[in-house]
Design a protein around this motif. Structure first.
Motif, short mmCIF file in Angstrom:
data_model
loop_
_atom_site.label_atom_id
_atom_site.label_comp_id
_atom_site.label_asym_id
_atom_site.label_seq_id
_atom_site.Cartn_x
_atom_site.Cartn_y
_atom_site.Cartn_z
N LYS A 1 0.83 -1.20 0.00
CA LYS A 1 0.00 0.00 0.00
C LYS A 1 0.87 1.25 0.00
CE LYS A 1 -3.85 2.25 2.40
NZ LYS A 1 -4.79 2.18 3.56
N ILE A 2 0.53 2.20 -0.88
CA ILE A 2 1.28 3.46 -0.99
C ILE A 2 0.47 4.60 -0.39
CG2 ILE A 2 2.33 5.14 -2.55
CD1 ILE A 2 2.84 2.96 -4.53
N HIS A 3 1.16 5.41 0.43
CA HIS A 3 0.58 6.66 0.95
C HIS A 3 1.36 7.80 0.30
CE1 HIS A 3 -1.39 4.35 4.25
NE2 HIS A 3 -0.32 3.59 4.11
N GLN A 4 0.71 8.49 -0.63
CA GLN A 4 1.39 9.57 -1.35
C GLN A 4 1.23 10.85 -0.53
OE1 GLN A 4 0.25 12.44 -3.87
NE2 GLN A 4 2.40 12.80 -3.46
N ILE A 5 2.23 11.08 0.35
CA ILE A 5 2.14 12.19 1.31
C ILE A 5 3.55 12.51 1.81
CG2 ILE A 5 1.80 10.64 3.29
CD1 ILE A 5 -0.09 12.73 4.49
N ASP A 6 3.73 13.70 2.32
CA ASP A 6 4.97 14.10 2.97
C ASP A 6 5.08 13.36 4.30
OD1 ASP A 6 7.08 15.37 4.24
OD2 ASP A 6 6.43 17.40 3.71
N ALA A 7 6.17 12.62 4.51
CA ALA A 7 6.34 11.85 5.75
C ALA A 7 6.33 12.74 6.99
CB ALA A 7 7.63 11.04 5.69
N LEU A 8 6.73 14.01 6.82
CA LEU A 8 6.73 14.94 7.95
C LEU A 8 5.31 15.25 8.43
CD1 LEU A 8 9.48 17.46 6.80
CD2 LEU A 8 9.56 16.06 8.87
N LYS A 9 4.32 15.00 7.57
CA LYS A 9 2.93 15.29 7.92
C LYS A 9 2.12 14.02 8.19
CE LYS A 9 3.00 19.46 5.03
NZ LYS A 9 2.43 20.11 3.82
N PHE A 10 2.77 12.88 8.08
CA PHE A 10 2.04 11.61 8.18
C PHE A 10 1.83 11.21 9.63
CE2 PHE A 10 1.70 6.94 8.06
CZ PHE A 10 0.62 6.83 7.19
N ASP A 11 0.62 10.72 9.93
CA ASP A 11 0.29 10.24 11.26
C ASP A 11 0.66 8.75 11.35
OD1 ASP A 11 -0.72 9.60 13.74
OD2 ASP A 11 -2.83 9.79 13.16
N PHE A 12 1.86 8.47 11.84
CA PHE A 12 2.33 7.09 11.89
C PHE A 12 1.51 6.24 12.87
CE2 PHE A 12 5.84 9.22 9.89
CZ PHE A 12 6.34 8.28 9.01
N ALA A 13 0.89 6.88 13.84
CA ALA A 13 0.06 6.14 14.79
C ALA A 13 -1.13 5.48 14.11
CB ALA A 13 -0.42 7.08 15.90
N SER A 14 -1.53 6.01 12.94
CA SER A 14 -2.69 5.46 12.23
C SER A 14 -2.41 4.05 11.69
CB SER A 14 -3.08 6.38 11.06
OG SER A 14 -2.06 6.41 10.06
N LEU A 15 -1.15 3.65 11.61
CA LEU A 15 -0.79 2.34 11.09
C LEU A 15 -0.44 1.34 12.20
CD1 LEU A 15 1.51 3.33 8.07
CD2 LEU A 15 -0.93 2.80 8.03
N ALA A 16 -0.27 1.83 13.41
CA ALA A 16 0.17 0.96 14.50
C ALA A 16 -1.02 0.38 15.26
CB ALA A 16 1.05 1.75 15.47
N THR A 17 -0.80 -0.77 15.87
CA THR A 17 -1.78 -1.36 16.77
C THR A 17 -1.08 -1.71 18.08
OG1 THR A 17 -1.38 -3.64 16.06
CG2 THR A 17 -3.03 -2.38 14.81
N THR A 18 -1.84 -1.94 19.11
CA THR A 18 -1.26 -2.26 20.41
C THR A 18 -0.42 -3.53 20.33
OG1 THR A 18 -3.15 -1.24 21.50
CG2 THR A 18 -1.77 -2.70 22.83
N ASP A 19 -0.93 -4.51 19.59
CA ASP A 19 -0.26 -5.81 19.50
C ASP A 19 0.83 -5.85 18.43
OD1 ASP A 19 -1.96 -6.77 21.46
OD2 ASP A 19 -3.44 -7.48 19.99
N ASN A 20 0.84 -4.87 17.53
CA ASN A 20 1.79 -4.92 16.43
C ASN A 20 2.36 -3.52 16.14
OD1 ASN A 20 3.31 -6.18 14.49
ND2 ASN A 20 1.62 -6.66 13.12
N PRO A 21 3.36 -3.10 16.93
CA PRO A 21 3.96 -1.78 16.72
C PRO A 21 4.70 -1.71 15.39
CG PRO A 21 5.26 -3.06 18.28
CD PRO A 21 4.01 -3.85 18.01
N LEU A 22 5.01 -0.52 14.96
CA LEU A 22 5.64 -0.30 13.67
C LEU A 22 7.12 -0.65 13.66
CD1 LEU A 22 4.13 3.18 12.73
CD2 LEU A 22 3.28 0.92 12.09
N ARG A 23 7.57 -1.14 12.53
CA ARG A 23 8.99 -1.23 12.22
C ARG A 23 9.19 -0.30 11.03
NH1 ARG A 23 11.89 -6.61 11.69
NH2 ARG A 23 13.51 -5.33 12.67
N VAL A 24 9.94 0.77 11.21
CA VAL A 24 10.07 1.82 10.20
C VAL A 24 11.45 1.74 9.55
CG1 VAL A 24 9.87 4.30 9.75
CG2 VAL A 24 8.56 3.25 11.63
#
Length: 272
Positions: free
Chosen positions: A90-113
């Motif tokens: 999945k592609i999010h065409q957006i400036d990473a400085l403005k992206f809400d990374f919390a929108s992709l995270a879950t309690t059971d599965n934190p982000l690996r960036v």
């Protein structure tokens, strides 16, 4: 001999200076980066600035569900065509400085960036990501070598500064390996390096007010050539530093993270 990633005919893309684009093409380095990341099928993986998909391709082989953030809209159809066989791409065409990374995270599965970060926005982007530290498991970035040195620097090092203190407040920092300019197209004028940032499960020396800590560290390093008593004039006096066990005659780069937390907490108590 280095191996280059080749795009299908009609999907070529020239690097754009305004986006700070330098496309990685050395297959050996790409493989080393992915090995350092160690992606797994169950990972909640996010790639910032996939470019032409050099790292993306190897990530998808091991983690078929992958979110990528790409500002350059002309790269979106190239990436979609290249990875059409992966329904979890999945592609999010957006400036990473403005992206809400919390929108992709879950309690059971934190982000690996992961990401090959543009040099011109690397520092503000790292600060942006640190604001989501509770939702992130780890981060692997390609950065200008000098930025990685600043991230990992210790008190007394020439590279030690605001970025060092605030990143180490939130994360363990590992300088992994260097990447020379010839591994990119176009070749940058500086060396790059790979860094791993692993957010602390529990912050080792938590401050009473993170905004005050940011202020103290920022003010101190804005005047890094001055002694602490002059750099932090108006925040803490020499006598108060002495009470905290801190030498006010040294320069800001000599203080540890714990020292800065002590000063910030003292300032909070003074204002209560």
């Amino acid at each position: 001999m280095t191996k280059k990633t080749i795009l299908p005919t009609g999907l070529q893309h020239k690097a754009r200076k305004r986006f700070g684009q330098n496309f990685l093409h050395d297959y050996g380095v790409i493989s080393s980066i992915v090995r350092a990341i160690g992606p797994r099928e169950s990972d909640n993986l996010v790639e910032i600035g996939p470019g032409k998909g050099a790292i993306t391709a190897l990530l998808l082989e091991q983690c078929p569900n992958l979110n990528v953030i790409e500002l350059d809209r002309d790269l979106v159809p190239i990436l979609l065509a290249q990875f059409v066989k992966y329904p979890g791409f999945k592609i999010h065409q957006i400036d990473a400085l403005k992206f809400d990374f919390a929108s992709l995270a879950t309690t059971d599965n934190p982000l690996r960036v992961v990401g090959n970060l543009p040099y011109n926005i690397s520092t503000p982007l790292i600060f942006h990501l640190l604001s989501f530290h509770q939702r992130i498991k780890d981060m692997h970035f390609m950065l200008q070598k000098e930025v990685v040195e600043r991230l990992a620097a210790q008190p007394g090092d020439k590279a030690y500064g605001r970025l060092s203190v605030m990143t180490q407040y939130y994360c363990d920092v590992e300088n992994l390996f260097l990447v020379p300019p010839e591994c990119f197209d176009p070749a940058p004028k500086v060396d790059s390096a790979i860094v791993r940032l692993t957010p602390h499960t529990n912050i080792p020396c938590p401050t009473k007010d993170i905004d005050i800590l940011h202020k103290v560290v920022n003010v101190a390093f804005q005047q890094r050539r001055k002694t602490l008593r002059n750099a932090l004039k108006g925040i803490v006096t020499s006598e108060q530093c002495e009470q905290l066990g801190i030498d006010a005659s040294v320069r800001p780069e000599m203080l540890s993270l714990r020292d800065y937390v002590a000063i910030a907490d003292f300032a909070v108590d003074q204002n209560d």
